[in-house]
Design a protein around this motif. Structure first.
Motif, PDB file in Angstrom:
ATOM      1  N   SER A  52       0.939  -1.168  -0.150  1.00 12.66           N
ATOM      2  CA  SER A  52       0.564   0.133  -0.285  1.00 12.66           C
ATOM      3  C   SER A  52       1.234   1.074   0.063  1.00 12.66           C
ATOM      4  CB  SER A  52      -0.493   0.122   1.248  1.00 12.66           C
ATOM      5  OG  SER A  52       0.050  -0.087   2.508  1.00 12.66           O
ATOM      6  N   PRO A  53       0.362   2.355  -0.164  1.00  8.01           N
ATOM      7  CA  PRO A  53       1.115   3.469  -0.663  1.00  8.01           C
ATOM      8  C   PRO A  53       1.771   4.135   0.736  1.00  8.01           C
ATOM      9  CG  PRO A  53      -0.515   4.185  -1.875  1.00  8.01           C
ATOM     10  CD  PRO A  53      -0.940   2.655  -0.983  1.00  8.01           C
ATOM     11  N   LEU A  54       3.153   4.327   0.591  1.00  8.05           N
ATOM     12  CA  LEU A  54       3.923   4.939   2.032  1.00  8.05           C
ATOM     13  C   LEU A  54       3.318   6.039   2.471  1.00  8.05           C
ATOM     14  CD1 LEU A  54       5.636   3.232   3.930  1.00  8.05           C
ATOM     15  CD2 LEU A  54       7.692   4.878   2.616  1.00  8.05           C
ATOM     16  N   PRO A  55       2.899   6.841   3.592  1.00  4.88           N
ATOM     17  CA  PRO A  55       2.661   8.029   3.844  1.00  4.88           C
ATOM     18  C   PRO A  55       4.018   8.648   4.005  1.00  4.88           C
ATOM     19  CG  PRO A  55       1.593   6.893   5.392  1.00  4.88           C
ATOM     20  CD  PRO A  55       2.725   6.425   4.461  1.00  4.88           C
ATOM     21  N   VAL A  56       4.506  10.328   3.745  1.00  7.37           N
ATOM     22  CA  VAL A  56       5.680  10.738   3.662  1.00  7.37           C
ATOM     23  C   VAL A  56       5.949  11.255   5.106  1.00  7.37           C
ATOM     24  CG1 VAL A  56       6.766  12.896   3.013  1.00  7.37           C
ATOM     25  CG2 VAL A  56       4.614  12.272   1.475  1.00  7.37           C
ATOM     26  N   GLU A  57       5.661  11.183   5.747  1.00  7.88           N
ATOM     27  CA  GLU A  57       5.987  11.382   7.258  1.00  7.88           C
ATOM     28  C   GLU A  57       7.173   9.922   7.916  1.00  7.88           C
ATOM     29  OE1 GLU A  57       7.788  12.616  10.514  1.00  7.88           O
ATOM     30  OE2 GLU A  57       5.994  13.752   9.034  1.00  7.88           O
ATOM     31  N   LEU A  58       6.177   8.773   7.287  1.00 15.08           N
ATOM     32  CA  LEU A  58       6.663   7.506   7.847  1.00 15.08           C
ATOM     33  C   LEU A  58       8.127   7.651   7.215  1.00 15.08           C
ATOM     34  CD1 LEU A  58       6.156   5.139   9.999  1.00 15.08           C
ATOM     35  CD2 LEU A  58       4.708   3.962   7.645  1.00 15.08           C
ATOM     36  N   PHE A  59       8.236   7.743   5.340  1.00 11.28           N
ATOM     37  CA  PHE A  59       9.457   7.321   4.550  1.00 11.28           C
ATOM     38  C   PHE A  59      10.262   8.497   5.589  1.00 11.28           C
ATOM     39  CE2 PHE A  59      11.949   8.748   1.816  1.00 11.28           C
ATOM     40  CZ  PHE A  59      12.410   8.085   0.644  1.00 11.28           C
ATOM     41  N   ASN A  60      10.123   9.653   5.766  1.00 12.58           N
ATOM     42  CA  ASN A  60      11.094  10.263   6.530  1.00 12.58           C
ATOM     43  C   ASN A  60      11.697  10.160   7.553  1.00 12.58           C
ATOM     44  OD1 ASN A  60      11.469  12.062   4.573  1.00 12.58           O
ATOM     45  ND2 ASN A  60       9.792  13.632   5.697  1.00 12.58           N
ATOM     46  N   ARG A  61      10.673   9.715   8.674  1.00 15.25           N
ATOM     47  CA  ARG A  61      11.282   8.513  10.148  1.00 15.25           C
ATOM     48  C   ARG A  61      12.183   7.364   9.670  1.00 15.25           C
ATOM     49  NH1 ARG A  61       5.708   7.731  12.667  1.00 15.25           N
ATOM     50  NH2 ARG A  61       4.415   9.862  12.367  1.00 15.25           N
ATOM     51  N   PHE A  62      11.791   7.163   8.162  1.00 18.24           N
ATOM     52  CA  PHE A  62      13.110   5.521   8.114  1.00 18.24           C
ATOM     53  C   PHE A  62      14.028   6.038   7.621  1.00 18.24           C
ATOM     54  CE2 PHE A  62      14.385   2.210   6.054  1.00 18.24           C
ATOM     55  CZ  PHE A  62      14.045   1.137   6.933  1.00 18.24           C
ATOM     56  N   GLU A  63      14.234   6.647   7.189  1.00 19.84           N
ATOM     57  CA  GLU A  63      15.065   7.579   6.354  1.00 19.84           C
ATOM     58  C   GLU A  63      16.760   7.847   7.422  1.00 19.84           C
ATOM     59  OE1 GLU A  63      17.052  10.459   3.176  1.00 19.84           O
ATOM     60  OE2 GLU A  63      15.042   9.644   3.096  1.00 19.84           O
ATOM     61  N   LYS A  64      15.472   8.263   7.969  1.00 17.11           N
ATOM     62  CA  LYS A  64      16.175   9.756   9.325  1.00 17.11           C
ATOM     63  C   LYS A  64      17.288   8.703   9.939  1.00 17.11           C
ATOM     64  CE  LYS A  64      16.201  13.158  13.264  1.00 17.11           C
ATOM     65  NZ  LYS A  64      14.893  13.786  13.260  1.00 17.11           N
ATOM     66  N   ALA A  65      15.893   7.248  10.422  1.00 19.48           N
ATOM     67  CA  ALA A  65      16.881   5.690  11.145  1.00 19.48           C
ATOM     68  C   ALA A  65      17.799   5.537  11.565  1.00 19.48           C
ATOM     69  CB  ALA A  65      15.953   5.285  12.073  1.00 19.48           C
ATOM     70  N   THR A  66      17.599   5.164   9.810  1.00 27.59           N
ATOM     71  CA  THR A  66      18.826   4.125   9.288  1.00 27.59           C
ATOM     72  C   THR A  66      19.731   4.739   8.056  1.00 27.59           C
ATOM     73  OG1 THR A  66      16.382   3.812   6.840  1.00 27.59           O
ATOM     74  CG2 THR A  66      17.117   2.327   9.736  1.00 27.59           C
ATOM     75  N   ASP A  67      19.637   5.886   7.871  1.00 28.71           N
ATOM     76  CA  ASP A  67      20.282   6.264   6.415  1.00 28.71           C
ATOM     77  C   ASP A  67      19.511   5.462   5.256  1.00 28.71           C
ATOM     78  OD1 ASP A  67      21.865   9.036   5.225  1.00 28.71           O
ATOM     79  OD2 ASP A  67      23.660   7.141   5.702  1.00 28.71           O
ATOM     80  N   VAL A  68      18.911   5.039   5.328  1.00 24.22           N
ATOM     81  CA  VAL A  68      18.740   4.309   4.887  1.00 24.22           C
ATOM     82  C   VAL A  68      17.451   4.282   3.664  1.00 24.22           C
ATOM     83  CG1 VAL A  68      18.067   2.075   3.612  1.00 24.22           C
ATOM     84  CG2 VAL A  68      20.164   2.183   4.911  1.00 24.22           C
ATOM     85  N   LYS A  69      16.996   4.202   1.795  1.00 24.95           N
ATOM     86  CA  LYS A  69      16.057   4.480   1.858  1.00 24.95           C
ATOM     87  C   LYS A  69      15.178   4.065   1.096  1.00 24.95           C
ATOM     88  CE  LYS A  69      17.540   9.462  -0.884  1.00 24.95           C
ATOM     89  NZ  LYS A  69      16.920   9.982   0.098  1.00 24.95           N
ATOM     90  N   ILE A  70      13.834   3.879   1.159  1.00 24.14           N
ATOM     91  CA  ILE A  70      12.489   2.747   1.139  1.00 24.14           C
ATOM     92  C   ILE A  70      12.416   2.833  -0.456  1.00 24.14           C
ATOM     93  CG2 ILE A  70      10.530   2.462   0.982  1.00 24.14           C
ATOM     94  CD1 ILE A  70      10.867   3.226   4.443  1.00 24.14           C
TER      95      ILE A  70
END
Length: 630
Positions: free
Chosen positions: A346-364
């Motif tokens: 399902s589509p990923l909310p922008v806020e969740l994308f940013n949280r993950f990238e900030k925590a892992t330094d990995v893009k989704i």
């Protein structure tokens, strides 16, 4: 990363221009691919499974040679049990190494039909009857799961099944748990006539070379049921060519034999089977399946980052609801090997994308696919611009059109850039006119005799990126005004306290429908429904789309692959709205349940409780949803 650069629409077009799909001279069958990969990477790790989630818990790793040999033994066994090319081997299993062996062995010997083990017995029986399965592979009775009981109950209503092969998960445990299971194992007493055998004992007696010819023809090799946890699912047909196309995409655009993937998604779903495993099979990579229940397994989220460190994972396979849960936990291990997280479902909310990238330094990397198209349609390019919230660029050899169609599939309009319409797809995974086993379900499913109608609403932007805007059936119609639920969900998902959102239309006697939203909070977060309503008013630009009602739930209902299950939300809204209307009129009648009727949709079940039925029917007659007295 990958054999081809996949960075833009132009790069995709270059891959297509290199040669037509038909001239790529790819293997014809799954056995061709398996034998080729085992020949090249025989001693390399193919798959690892651990029944418990700890980073030091016992794991079983199979090499490509071992996986090949066990798969061939399974295929030989199925043939010895009467399975031919057009016969079906069904499995009702959680994740395990035997699940993959059954998957491939079933495809090689006949047609494999994975079934969601979370379904109820009558639904399992329905799928077994629809597919005409001759053989079923399932669990032996095991603590904390009722899969064995449900399957044996289902078999009472599936007379075509002649053989049952059971897998005992106890072999994966270590003492003392391994000693305890035989003492507390649930007793299962079959009341059907199918012969029951031990799966591993049965395949062990089979040769490790095929006892039959692997005919090099493109044929239906898999049946995948669609739908969630209510109603009788439809069964989609997948040909070798579509399955091989999905594997080719992953192995040529996403990863290679040096990569390690972790996939806590269920092996009854196309995402795990076609997007992940078939690409792993094609590339010769290593895939890790933690626990039988994947992300739902005990401790998986708590141990997730440690498992990445244990296996040196480079690719995470995930879904938005799992990302949300992971972001509620610290990154407490070395995840420096991680390159990419691939998110689907399902589509990923922008806020969740940013949280993950900030925590892992990995893009989704977000992808899009559907069971009816075998799976893959598009993804954000691994080497190029990732437009957060989009599902990226259509894959090579995939033609996506945004169309408006009549009910019979006649195209009335091809939409322009940024214009919303129905997403329609043509690619090697689309089996034109034969999507479902039941021909009555195929009526109106193809647009212009070429394109599969997905039922999803979307648009293509000026760079060729695909954006999903909602489901055609999910559109909220407020007094004739169409509201996309994605707008509500995206806005509320931006609140720090919100983990998951589902927006639907609730019944209204004046407008027909009004938007409402159900919210699941981040663990430990605190917010009131009034505060969320104020936040919605501030962040939803379209006034008509501001929810009339917001409810905070302990857990939003979800499907087996983590999608918000909106039918349950609609049932809840119907019951609440109808009962409020009855109570406002001083009537004692109440909605006691909402059921799904094939012809009428969701139907409220009313108890009169001594009320004046005439007055109650007058009140409920103001709504469009049907009701019955019980």
């Amino acid at each position: 990363m990958g054999r081809y650069e996949f960075s833009s629409l132009a790069a995709r077009n270059e891959i297509e221009a290199e040669k037509p799909w038909e001239q790529r001279n790819l293997p014809t069958t799954i056995y061709d691919i398996l034998s080729g990969t085992a020949g090249k990477f025989g001693d390399r790790k193919a798959v690892s499974f651990q029944i418990e989630s700890g980073p030091k818990d016992k794991a079983e790793t199979l090499s490509w040679t071992t996986l090949h040999d066990k798969t061939v033994q399974a295929a030989n066994l199925f043939r010895s049990l009467g399975v031919g090319q057009n016969d079906v081997v069904a499995y009702v299993l959680p994740n395990a190494n035997e699940t993959l062996i059954t998957l491939m062995g079933g495809m090689i010997s006949g047609i494999v039909a994975p079934i969601n083990p979370l379904l109820e017995p009558e639904q399992i029986a329905s799928i077994l009857r629809q597919t005409g399965a001759k053989v079923v592979v399932t669990l032996r009775g095991f603590p904390k799961t009722d899969v064995a009981e449900k399957v044996h109950e289902a078999l009472e209503d599936a007379p075509d099944v002649k053989h049952v092969l059971e897998i005992d998960l106890n072999r994966y445990l270590t003492p003392p748990k391994k000693w305890i299971v035989p003492l507390i194992r649930p007793k299962v007493s079959p009341k059907h006539s199918a012969k029951v055998q031990n799966f591993n004992e049965a395949i062990a007696s089979q040769p490790k070379t095929l006892t039959f010819d692997d005919e090099k023809v493109d044929r239906v090799a898999a049946y995948f049921h669609t739908g969630g946890t209510t109603g009788m699912p439809k069964v989609a047909q997948h040909k070798y060519s579509g399955i091989i196309y999905n594997g080719w995409l992953g192995a040529n655009l996403l990863f290679d034999e040096t990569d390690v993937l972790i996939c806590p998604l269920p092996l009854f779903h196309v995402f795990a089977v076609h997007v992940v495993f078939m690409a792993v099979l094609t590339a010769g990579s290593h895939v890790v399946f933690p626990t039988p229940a994947g992300y739902r397994g005990e401790g998986v989220f708590d141990n997730f980052w440690k498992l990445i460190e244990r296996y040196g994972v480079t690719f995470v396979i995930t879904v938005p609801t799992a990302i949300s849960a992971l972001m509620q936990r610290p990154v407490d291990a070395d995840v420096s090997t991680l390159k990419v997280a691939f998110s689907g479902s399902s589509p990923l909310p922008v806020e969740l994308f940013n949280r993950f990238e900030k925590a892992t330094d990995v893009k989704i990397v977000e992808g899009y696919g559907l069971t009816e198209a075998t799976c893959l349609v598009s993804c954000n390019p691994t080497d190029g611009v990732k437009k957060i919230g989009s599902v990226g660029i259509p894959f090579p050899y995939t033609d996506v059109k945004i169309l408006q169609c009549d009910a019979d599939g006649t195209i009335t309009k091809e939409c322009g850039v940024e214009e919303v319409g129905e997403i329609c797809v043509s690619n090697p995974g689309v089996y034109v006119g034969k999507t479902y086993t039941d021909d009555t379900k195929n009526v109106g499913l193809v647009a212009g005799n070429k394109y599969l109608r997905t039922g999803d609403l979307g648009r293509l932007d000026e760079d060729g990126y695909l954006w999903i805007t909602g489901r055609a059936k999910d559109i909220i119609i407020r007094g004739g005004h169409n509201i996309d639920p994605a707008e509500i969900e995206e806005a509320l998902a931006g609140h720090d306290a919100v983990a998951v959102v589902g927006a639907i239309g609730q019944p209204d006697p004046v407008a027909g429908e009004l938007p409402c939203a159900f919210v699941e909070l981040v663990d430990g977060a605190s917010v009131t429904e009034k505060e969320l309503m104020d936040y919605a008013r501030e962040h939803i630009s379209e006034r008509a789309a501001v929810p009339k009602y917001i409810e905070i739930m302990d857990e939003i209902p979800k499907t087996g692959v983590g999608k918000v299950f909106k039918p349950d939300l609609r049932k809840s809204a119907i019951m609440r709205v109808y009962n409020e209307a009855l109570e406002d009129e001083g009537l004692s009648a109440r909605v006691v349940s909402v059921v799904e009727d094939k012809k009428r949709g969701l139907v409220a079940q009313i108890e009169d409780r001594g009320a004046d039925r005439g007055k109650a029917e007058h009140v409920l007659g103001n709504f469009t949803r049907p009701f019955d007295w019980v």
